[in-house]
Write a protein that holds these residues in place. Structure first.
Motif, PDB file in Angstrom:
ATOM      1  N   TYR A  97       0.768  -0.884   0.112  1.00  0.00           N
ATOM      2  CA  TYR A  97       0.035  -0.472   0.424  1.00  0.00           C
ATOM      3  C   TYR A  97       0.998   1.602   0.058  1.00  0.00           C
ATOM      4  O   TYR A  97       1.490   1.510   0.811  1.00  0.00           O
ATOM      5  CB  TYR A  97      -0.969  -0.190   1.276  1.00  0.00           C
ATOM      6  N   SER A  98       0.593   2.298  -0.852  1.00  0.00           N
ATOM      7  CA  SER A  98       1.231   3.309  -0.841  1.00  0.00           C
ATOM      8  C   SER A  98       0.939   4.304   0.554  1.00  0.00           C
ATOM      9  O   SER A  98       1.003   4.666   1.003  1.00  0.00           O
ATOM     10  CB  SER A  98       0.565   4.558  -1.745  1.00  0.00           C
ATOM     11  N   THR A  99       2.929   4.324   0.663  1.00  0.00           N
ATOM     12  CA  THR A  99       3.843   4.865   1.716  1.00  0.00           C
ATOM     13  C   THR A  99       2.652   6.613   2.673  1.00  0.00           C
ATOM     14  O   THR A  99       2.387   6.766   2.994  1.00  0.00           O
ATOM     15  CB  THR A  99       4.494   4.783   2.712  1.00  0.00           C
ATOM     16  N   HIS A 100       2.566   7.191   1.124  1.00  0.00           N
ATOM     17  CA  HIS A 100       1.629   8.546   0.725  1.00  0.00           C
ATOM     18  C   HIS A 100       0.994   8.271   1.350  1.00  0.00           C
ATOM     19  O   HIS A 100       0.701   9.174   1.941  1.00  0.00           O
ATOM     20  CB  HIS A 100       2.411   8.870  -0.114  1.00  0.00           C
ATOM     21  N   LYS A 101       0.180   7.362   0.453  1.00  0.00           N
ATOM     22  CA  LYS A 101      -1.540   7.573   1.237  1.00  0.00           C
ATOM     23  C   LYS A 101      -1.904   6.936   2.723  1.00  0.00           C
ATOM     24  O   LYS A 101      -2.630   8.072   3.531  1.00  0.00           O
ATOM     25  CB  LYS A 101      -2.276   6.358   0.527  1.00  0.00           C
TER      26      LYS A 101
END
Length: 192
Positions: free
Chosen positions: A171-175
């Protein structure tokens, strides 16, 4: 990781997962019996965390988890923080998992559309970063509310039937950073 046995037991399930992974025995005789419900079965994790039907306070829950580390002879203790810069959050995931080999507790805001699933009703939700790839640009998030339906990770309430939660892999760490909850009543949203 453990699936929550009530719709408000996300933090007890995350704590149960941390403790079971570290020491074993926290699923015995069953996930439900050890986790407990608002009825507070004798010896249940919810009793130690002072859980109510409105949820669990992070400070009380992590104090219970830390007391279990102490009772098992470990010097490890979780401490609260709040990374407000995304690069620092990525470094926290990388160091927590890659250096200390411990999951990172992250409270998310379920109304935030950046999280893997979201809802309209305001709610804070306990999750854990348990793995990472690409220097933590993506993370595997253990989500105690979710369960597998066939081979698909599903975020719908199953009445607590499953014993194991599922993970949002890569999963995107940014999100994940954007969905991180804010500091509420002085309670930090990250514990490492």
């Amino acid at each position: 990781m453990c699936h929550q046995k009530t719709n408000y037991n996300c933090l007890p399930a995350v704590g149960q997962s941390f403790l079971h992974w570290e020491f074993g025995g926290y699923n015995t005789p069953s996930v439900a019996a050890k986790q407990g419900t608002v009825a507070h079965e004798s010896g249940a994790i919810t009793t130690g965390m002072d859980t109510s039907s409105s949820g669990t306070n992070d400070d009380k829950a992590l104090a219970y988890i830390n007391s279990q580390y102490a009772a098992n002879g470990s010097s490890w203790r979780y401490v609260a923080t709040n990374n407000t810069v995304e690069a620092d959050f990525m470094a926290r995931i990388y160091n927590q998992i890659g250096v200390t080999y411990k999951p990172l507790y992250v409270r998310v805001d379920l109304t935030n559309v950046n999280y893997a699933w979201h809802q309209v009703s305001p709610a804070q939700h306990a999750t854990a970063a348990v793995a990472y790839t690409n220097l933590a640009s993506t993370a595997t998030i253990d989500d105690p509310f979710t369960h597998l339906s066939g081979s698909t990770c599903t975020a719908s309430w199953d009445s607590g039937a499953a014993d194991t939660s599922c993970n949002w892999v890569d999963y995107s760490t940014h999100k994940y950073f954007l969905s991180k909850d804010v500091v509420r009543n002085g309670v930090q949203p990250i514990w490492f």
